[in-house]
Design a protein around this motif. Structure first.
Motif, mmCIF file in Angstrom:
data_model
loop_
_atom_site.group_PDB
_atom_site.id
_atom_site.type_symbol
_atom_site.label_atom_id
_atom_site.label_comp_id
_atom_site.label_asym_id
_atom_site.label_seq_id
_atom_site.Cartn_x
_atom_site.Cartn_y
_atom_site.Cartn_z
ATOM 1 N N VAL A 114 40.350 71.860 151.167
ATOM 2 C CA VAL A 114 40.883 70.732 151.939
ATOM 3 C C VAL A 114 40.522 70.869 153.402
ATOM 4 O O VAL A 114 40.068 69.917 154.057
ATOM 5 N N LEU A 115 40.703 72.073 153.952
ATOM 6 C CA LEU A 115 40.380 72.315 155.356
ATOM 7 C C LEU A 115 38.898 72.107 155.630
ATOM 8 O O LEU A 115 38.518 71.498 156.643
ATOM 9 N N LYS A 116 38.040 72.587 154.727
ATOM 10 C CA LYS A 116 36.596 72.448 154.929
ATOM 11 C C LYS A 116 36.181 70.981 154.890
ATOM 12 O O LYS A 116 35.344 70.542 155.695
ATOM 13 N N ARG A 117 36.738 70.222 153.976
ATOM 14 C CA ARG A 117 36.357 68.805 153.898
ATOM 15 C C ARG A 117 36.866 68.040 155.118
ATOM 16 O O ARG A 117 36.198 67.129 155.612
ATOM 17 N N TYR A 118 38.031 68.420 155.596
ATOM 18 C CA TYR A 118 38.531 67.805 156.833
ATOM 19 C C TYR A 118 37.595 68.121 157.984
ATOM 20 O O TYR A 118 37.246 67.242 158.787
ATOM 21 N N GLN A 119 37.168 69.391 158.089
ATOM 22 C CA GLN A 119 36.265 69.796 159.163
ATOM 23 C C GLN A 119 34.917 69.092 159.042
ATOM 24 O O GLN A 119 34.338 68.649 160.053
ATOM 25 N N GLU A 120 34.399 68.980 157.829
ATOM 26 C CA GLU A 120 33.115 68.302 157.630
ATOM 27 C C GLU A 120 33.197 66.832 158.051
ATOM 28 O O GLU A 120 32.279 66.313 158.692
ATOM 29 N N ASN A 121 34.311 66.171 157.702
ATOM 30 C CA ASN A 121 34.483 64.777 158.098
ATOM 31 C C ASN A 121 34.625 64.642 159.606
ATOM 32 O O ASN A 121 34.094 63.695 160.209
ATOM 33 N N ALA A 122 35.349 65.580 160.231
ATOM 34 C CA ALA A 122 35.506 65.541 161.686
ATOM 35 C C ALA A 122 34.159 65.766 162.378
ATOM 36 O O ALA A 122 33.819 65.081 163.354
ATOM 37 N N ASP A 123 33.367 66.710 161.864
ATOM 38 C CA ASP A 123 32.042 66.965 162.439
ATOM 39 C C ASP A 123 31.136 65.745 162.273
ATOM 40 O O ASP A 123 30.369 65.392 163.179
ATOM 41 N N LEU A 124 31.223 65.117 161.098
ATOM 42 C CA LEU A 124 30.416 63.930 160.843
ATOM 43 C C LEU A 124 30.786 62.808 161.813
ATOM 44 O O LEU A 124 29.913 62.155 162.414
ATOM 45 N N PHE A 125 32.089 62.590 162.002
ATOM 46 C CA PHE A 125 32.543 61.556 162.925
ATOM 47 C C PHE A 125 32.073 61.859 164.345
ATOM 48 O O PHE A 125 31.566 60.982 165.054
ATOM 49 N N ASN A 126 32.252 63.109 164.792
ATOM 50 C CA ASN A 126 31.858 63.476 166.152
ATOM 51 C C ASN A 126 30.361 63.336 166.362
ATOM 52 O O ASN A 126 29.910 62.900 167.426
ATOM 53 N N SER A 127 29.575 63.719 165.356
ATOM 54 C CA SER A 127 28.118 63.609 165.481
ATOM 55 C C SER A 127 27.707 62.155 165.671
ATOM 56 O O SER A 127 26.898 61.827 166.550
ATOM 57 N N ARG A 128 28.257 61.274 164.842
ATOM 58 C CA ARG A 128 27.911 59.857 164.953
ATOM 59 C C ARG A 128 28.411 59.267 166.269
ATOM 60 O O ARG A 128 27.716 58.479 166.919
ATOM 61 N N LYS A 129 29.624 59.646 166.646
ATOM 62 C CA LYS A 129 30.204 59.126 167.891
ATOM 63 C C LYS A 129 29.387 59.546 169.100
ATOM 64 O O LYS A 129 29.065 58.721 169.974
ATOM 65 N N ASN A 130 29.016 60.824 169.170
ATOM 66 C CA ASN A 130 28.271 61.314 170.329
ATOM 67 C C ASN A 130 26.880 60.697 170.404
ATOM 68 O O ASN A 130 26.396 60.357 171.491
ATOM 69 N N ALA A 131 26.218 60.547 169.254
ATOM 70 C CA ALA A 131 24.892 59.922 169.258
ATOM 71 C C ALA A 131 24.991 58.461 169.673
ATOM 72 O O ALA A 131 24.171 57.957 170.456
ATOM 73 N N THR A 132 26.018 57.761 169.171
ATOM 74 C CA THR A 132 26.197 56.353 169.520
ATOM 75 C C THR A 132 26.501 56.184 171.003
ATOM 76 O O THR A 132 25.966 55.287 171.668
ATOM 77 N N LEU A 133 27.358 57.046 171.542
ATOM 78 C CA LEU A 133 27.667 56.986 172.974
ATOM 79 C C LEU A 133 26.417 57.179 173.817
ATOM 80 O O LEU A 133 26.208 56.485 174.823
#
Length: 376
Positions: A121-140
């Motif tokens: 559960v923790l790993k999937r949460y971290q993977e989703n958070a990393d995915l969101f941050n990666s997309r957010k930072n690239a979009t910004l």
């Protein structure tokens, strides 16, 4: 006084994490707690017979990795936790964190103990958070480049009109053009400060290092950058290796480094030029190259590029400003990962920034065969 051995055995028996003791001399598990039956649907009394099938469920990319550490743990008290994946038919794989322990008794018998925690559960949460941050930072970064370019163009047009157009006496046109210039300049500064603040905030948080397939996790921001730059009319390509290459990285911080280097490349590359990222394996390292067809960096500036508030800073081709902190932060983050960043550049022929970070541990081919026997 209570019997400590009984206390710890009771604690182990009631734990929801799998706890075990492996006797290296006998080559078998001599203790496993009741959680084994709940977590792995096995039978405690048959654990040694069930172990080969359980190990066959290890993710193929994790077998050599775990075998390497198992061999090291037999040589003395272990210091490393490891995370591995178990395959499940028709379901997402399970993540487990193994915390090892080592003991040698008076007879010279070596016991390896361990606690296995299900961290799925923790790993999937971290993977989703990393995915969101990666997309957010690239979009910004893409949006900031697009908006900055528009404001810089407005500023340049306003400056041109102020110089070329003669306004009637008492006209408010010069004042209005002045407002356009100031507003555009301040807007560009505000946008860049927002992006720099995002980078600084990311850099100032503690490292959260995970063993990841570098090509797979960086493909997400690279896809985003490619889509955004295509919309802006710029040429951007990337390559990742066909086979997984693993390294221990903080995905969010490392993504910011990559985005920063790509952004810098576009600052100094004409609209018709190409920027490319190549992720590739090297001897014991993962290599990332950011290559551009830009104006290049004068030789005299190159020794100062990675200095704080470097005197090598200069505005981009479209008037983009710089704080002189971006590259020094990139260098710092890369060094936190025990890596190295370098640059090769010639004026008029573009620049290549190269990052090399150590690969995650793999099997030591010099280790004795018996050291990894239990993991076959």
């Amino acid at each position: 006084m209570p019997d400590l051995a009984d206390f710890f055995q009771d604690q182990a028996e009631t734990s929801t994490h799998v706890q075990f003791v492996y006797d290296l001399t006998a080559g078998s598990i001599v203790y496993v707690n009741a959680a084994y039956e709940q977590v792995f649907q096995g039978t405690c009394g048959l654990v040694n017979a069930e172990l080969p099938d359980l190990l066959q469920r290890l993710h193929p990319d994790d077998r050599a990795y775990l075998a390497h550490y198992w061999a090291r743990w037999q040589q003395g008290p272990p210091a490393n936790e490891v995370e591995v994946r178990l395959l499940q038919a028709g379901q997402p794989h399970q993540w487990f964190c193994l915390t090892p322990s080592y003991q040698q008794d008076a007879q010279g018998r070596v016991l390896l103990g361990g606690t296995l925690r299900d961290t799925s559960v923790l790993k999937r949460y971290q993977e989703n958070a990393d995915l969101f941050n990666s997309r957010k930072n690239a979009t910004l970064e893409i949006l900031s480049h697009d908006l900055s370019g528009a404001f810089i163009m407005v500023q340049q047009i306003a400056e041109f009109l102020r110089e070329e157009v003669t306004a009637p006496l008492n006209s408010r046109v010069p004042d209005m053009l002045g407002v356009l210039e100031t507003t555009s300049r301040d807007s560009v500064k505000m946008i860049r400060e927002l992006i720099n603040l995002e980078f600084l905030t990311s850099a100032n948080t503690d490292l959260k290092v995970d063993r990841v397939d570098v090509g797979a996790v960086l493909r997400v921001p690279l896809d985003q950058l490619q889509t955004g730059q295509r919309v802006l009319g710029h040429a951007f390509t990337y390559t990742v290796p066909a086979e997984p290459i693993y390294a221990n990285i903080d995905v969010n911080k490392f993504t910011q480094v990559l985005i920063n280097l790509v952004s810098n490349a576009f600052k100094f590359t004409p609209d018709a030029g190409l920027v490319a990222v190549h992720i590739e394996p090297g001897p014991g390292v993962v290599r990332i190259r950011v290559v551009d067809e830009g104006i290049g960096i004068p030789l005299a500036m190159q020794p100062y590029l990675f200095e704080r508030f470097t005197k090598a800073r200069r505005p981009g081709l479209r008037g983009e400003t710089t704080t002189g902190l971006g590259l020094v932060l990139c260098k710092t983050i890369v060094e936190w990962h025990h890596g190295h960043i370098s640059v090769a550049s010639q004026e008029g022929q573009g620049s290549t920034f190269t990052i090399e970070i150590p690969r995650a541990e793999t099997v030591d081919t010099t280790a004795p065969v018996g050291a990894v026997e239990v993991l076959k």
